[in-house]
Design a protein around this motif. Structure first.
Motif, PDB file in Angstrom:
ATOM      1  N   GLY A 185       6.408  12.666  -3.773  1.00  0.00           N
ATOM      2  CA  GLY A 185       6.858  12.122  -2.502  1.00  0.00           C
ATOM      3  C   GLY A 185       7.516  10.768  -2.693  1.00  0.00           C
ATOM      4  N   PRO A 186       7.763  10.064  -1.578  1.00  0.00           N
ATOM      5  CA  PRO A 186       8.406   8.745  -1.662  1.00  0.00           C
ATOM      6  C   PRO A 186       7.482   7.726  -2.304  1.00  0.00           C
ATOM      7  CG  PRO A 186       7.656   9.185   0.573  1.00  0.00           C
ATOM      8  CD  PRO A 186       7.465  10.463  -0.195  1.00  0.00           C
ATOM      9  N   PRO A 187       8.009   6.600  -2.786  1.00  0.00           N
ATOM     10  CA  PRO A 187       7.163   5.546  -3.352  1.00  0.00           C
ATOM     11  C   PRO A 187       6.258   4.952  -2.281  1.00  0.00           C
ATOM     12  CG  PRO A 187       9.411   4.777  -3.077  1.00  0.00           C
ATOM     13  CD  PRO A 187       9.437   6.242  -2.805  1.00  0.00           C
ATOM     14  N   PRO A 188       5.275   4.147  -2.693  1.00  0.00           N
ATOM     15  CA  PRO A 188       4.368   3.529  -1.710  1.00  0.00           C
ATOM     16  C   PRO A 188       5.134   2.812  -0.616  1.00  0.00           C
ATOM     17  CG  PRO A 188       3.560   3.169  -3.929  1.00  0.00           C
ATOM     18  CD  PRO A 188       4.904   3.796  -4.077  1.00  0.00           C
ATOM     19  N   ARG A 189       4.695   3.027   0.634  1.00  0.00           N
ATOM     20  CA  ARG A 189       5.430   2.506   1.788  1.00  0.00           C
ATOM     21  C   ARG A 189       4.930   1.141   2.250  1.00  0.00           C
ATOM     22  NH1 ARG A 189       4.260   8.079   4.860  1.00  0.00           N
ATOM     23  NH2 ARG A 189       2.238   7.482   3.996  1.00  0.00           N
ATOM     24  N   ASN A 190       3.747   0.742   1.783  1.00  0.00           N
ATOM     25  CA  ASN A 190       3.164  -0.531   2.211  1.00  0.00           C
ATOM     26  C   ASN A 190       2.179  -0.988   1.146  1.00  0.00           C
ATOM     27  OD1 ASN A 190       0.719   1.005   2.754  1.00  0.00           O
ATOM     28  ND2 ASN A 190       1.725   1.653   4.650  1.00  0.00           N
ATOM     29  N   MET A 191       1.586  -2.158   1.334  1.00  0.00           N
ATOM     30  CA  MET A 191       0.712  -2.712   0.301  1.00  0.00           C
ATOM     31  C   MET A 191      -0.555  -1.887   0.141  1.00  0.00           C
ATOM     32  SD  MET A 191      -1.034  -6.147   1.897  1.00  0.00           S
ATOM     33  CE  MET A 191      -2.480  -6.041   2.958  1.00  0.00           C
ATOM     34  N   GLN A 192      -1.010  -1.222   1.201  1.00  0.00           N
ATOM     35  CA  GLN A 192      -2.213  -0.394   1.093  1.00  0.00           C
ATOM     36  C   GLN A 192      -1.960   0.813   0.201  1.00  0.00           C
ATOM     37  OE1 GLN A 192      -0.985  -1.535   3.991  1.00  0.00           O
ATOM     38  NE2 GLN A 192      -2.621  -2.776   4.938  1.00  0.00           N
ATOM     39  N   GLU A 193      -0.832   1.460   0.369  1.00  0.00           N
ATOM     40  CA  GLU A 193      -0.518   2.611  -0.474  1.00  0.00           C
ATOM     41  C   GLU A 193      -0.226   2.195  -1.904  1.00  0.00           C
ATOM     42  OE1 GLU A 193       0.998   6.233   2.346  1.00  0.00           O
ATOM     43  OE2 GLU A 193       2.439   5.274   1.004  1.00  0.00           O
ATOM     44  N   LEU A 194       0.393   1.043  -2.084  1.00  0.00           N
ATOM     45  CA  LEU A 194       0.637   0.572  -3.450  1.00  0.00           C
ATOM     46  C   LEU A 194      -0.684   0.289  -4.149  1.00  0.00           C
ATOM     47  CD1 LEU A 194       2.783  -0.180  -5.548  1.00  0.00           C
ATOM     48  CD2 LEU A 194       2.712  -2.525  -4.673  1.00  0.00           C
ATOM     49  N   PHE A 195      -1.615  -0.328  -3.432  1.00  0.00           N
ATOM     50  CA  PHE A 195      -2.948  -0.541  -4.002  1.00  0.00           C
ATOM     51  C   PHE A 195      -3.585   0.798  -4.362  1.00  0.00           C
ATOM     52  CE2 PHE A 195      -7.511  -0.420  -3.509  1.00  0.00           C
ATOM     53  CZ  PHE A 195      -7.932  -1.479  -4.304  1.00  0.00           C
ATOM     54  N   ASN A 196      -3.541   1.758  -3.439  1.00  0.00           N
ATOM     55  CA  ASN A 196      -4.149   3.062  -3.703  1.00  0.00           C
ATOM     56  C   ASN A 196      -3.526   3.737  -4.916  1.00  0.00           C
ATOM     57  OD1 ASN A 196      -5.820   2.740  -1.533  1.00  0.00           O
ATOM     58  ND2 ASN A 196      -4.951   4.400  -0.306  1.00  0.00           N
ATOM     59  N   ARG A 197      -2.218   3.582  -5.070  1.00  0.00           N
ATOM     60  CA  ARG A 197      -1.534   4.224  -6.203  1.00  0.00           C
ATOM     61  C   ARG A 197      -2.043   3.693  -7.538  1.00  0.00           C
ATOM     62  NH1 ARG A 197       0.337   5.293 -10.463  1.00  0.00           N
ATOM     63  NH2 ARG A 197       2.447   5.957 -11.009  1.00  0.00           N
ATOM     64  N   TRP A 198      -2.184   2.363  -7.673  1.00  0.00           N
ATOM     65  CA  TRP A 198      -2.625   1.794  -8.941  1.00  0.00           C
ATOM     66  C   TRP A 198      -4.139   1.854  -9.099  1.00  0.00           C
ATOM     67  CZ3 TRP A 198       0.607   1.850 -12.563  1.00  0.00           C
ATOM     68  CH2 TRP A 198       1.980   1.721 -12.285  1.00  0.00           C
ATOM     69  N   HIS A 199      -4.851   1.850  -7.994  1.00  0.00           N
ATOM     70  CA  HIS A 199      -6.296   2.073  -8.043  1.00  0.00           C
ATOM     71  C   HIS A 199      -6.576   3.475  -8.572  1.00  0.00           C
ATOM     72  CE1 HIS A 199     -10.254   3.226  -6.402  1.00  0.00           C
ATOM     73  NE2 HIS A 199     -10.558   1.937  -6.376  1.00  0.00           N
ATOM     74  N   ALA A 200      -5.853   4.474  -8.058  1.00  0.00           N
ATOM     75  CA  ALA A 200      -6.029   5.854  -8.525  1.00  0.00           C
ATOM     76  C   ALA A 200      -5.685   5.980 -10.003  1.00  0.00           C
ATOM     77  CB  ALA A 200      -5.157   6.800  -7.695  1.00  0.00           C
ATOM     78  N   SER A 201      -4.640   5.287 -10.427  1.00  0.00           N
ATOM     79  CA  SER A 201      -4.243   5.309 -11.831  1.00  0.00           C
ATOM     80  C   SER A 201      -5.332   4.739 -12.725  1.00  0.00           C
ATOM     81  CB  SER A 201      -2.947   4.514 -12.005  1.00  0.00           C
ATOM     82  OG  SER A 201      -2.608   4.383 -13.366  1.00  0.00           O
TER      83      SER A 201
END
Length: 306
Positions: A185-201
């Motif tokens: 899907g699209p890249p993280p749309r806000n700081m919460q999703e960006l955090f979730n993306r790298w937290h999941a990683s």
């Protein structure tokens, strides 16, 4: 003989035929080695002390995707289900949502894919949060991180002191978490999703560790042949052997395959996502503030993260 039974889930009769031994001999030797390897696990699964939890993992400092954002990281924690044979009267307690009887094993690992703590034998019907609460209540040596240190956990756990969980979706907002959701899907749309993306990683290290462990020891995930007492011993013995192989630096294809991945698609081995979408979990102010600060820092530096 022990390795054939645990690694390939072979029945003792077939192992006896393979090695030219009676089934009684195979059974006796299996339990002798099982008891010995369970004791070996005590030496190779090293629960960190308070002083050790204050240290910054070297692998963390070397990885610019996570450092210095997740500077309080001391390990990743999750639960995983292991098949077990139980008496008919206990099946309701040990029956999980995948229509089988199991243990819910809670484990913590470090960035070297080494198990550092295990809570062994909770019934498969238990939610991950309940297993964590039981471990903290009953184990006086539970390695609770000090101060602003934390384990990264998925949204099946509370975001409270010592445990950093992702942002959860609500009725009004939807935050993606699993890596596949970002890859497709699209890249993280806000700081919460960006955090979730790298937290999941970062948290994927526990998934990869479980993956290596279960792939190598098929007795854990195929048709259960042993009762609860023996299967609990098998869990500890194989986790100890997992750490032994890793610490010994033997060339190992299973570890090599997973260590080659900087991250892994968050395969939800036991379907915890179903629980997290329907369970309300209270959050602590300290970890909420730490999470917000990490998210703001990641968002401010988002152009340097990829």
């Amino acid at each position: 003989m022990f390795l054939r039974i645990c690694g390939h889930n072979e029945v003792q009769r077939d192992v006896g035929l393979r090695f030219g031994r009676t089934q009684e001999t195979v059974k006796r030797k299996f339990f002798e080695v099982l008891n010995a390897t369970e004791l070996l696990a005590c030496d190779y699964i090293n629960t960190p002390t308070s002083e050790e939890l204050l240290r910054i993992p070297e692998r963390l400092i070397m990885d610019r995707k996570y450092w210095p954002y997740f500077s309080g990281f001391v390990g990743a924690m999750d639960g995983v289900h292991v098949c077990v044979k139980v008496k008919p009267e206990l099946q309701g307690m040990y029956w999980n949502r995948h229509d089988r009887t199991s243990f819910n094993i809670m484990a913590i690992c470090d960035l070297n894919m080494l198990f550092t703590y295990v809570w062994n034998g909770a019934p498969g019907s238990c939610h991950d949060t309940a297993v964590l609460n039981t471990a903290q209540e009953k184990d006086s040596e539970f390695p609770l991180p000090p101060g602003d240190k934390y384990y990264v956990v998925d949204s099946g756990y509370p975001n409270k002191q010592g445990f950093l969980a992702p942002y959860r979706s609500s009725r009004n907002t939807v935050f993606r978490y699993h890596l596949s959701q970002f890859e497709n899907g699209p890249p993280p749309r806000n700081m919460q999703e960006l955090f979730n993306r790298w937290h999941a990683s970062l948290r994927s290290v526990i998934e990869r560790t479980f993956g290596v462990w279960k792939k190598k020891w098929r007795i854990l995930c195929e048709f259960p042949r042993y009762n609860m007492k023996v299967q609990k011993q098998v869990v500890m013995a194989t986790m100890g052997l997992h750490n032994f192989i890793r610490i010994s630096n033997f060339t190992d294809d299973d570890f090599g395959e997973q260590m080659g991945h900087a991250e892994m698609e968050n395969i939800n081995f036991e379907g915890d996502l179903g629980d997290t979408e329907t369970t309300e979990i209270a959050e602590g102010d300290l970890m909420a503030n730490i999470r917000d600060n990490i998210a703001k820092s990641l968002w401010a530096n988002r152009n340097n993260l990829y």
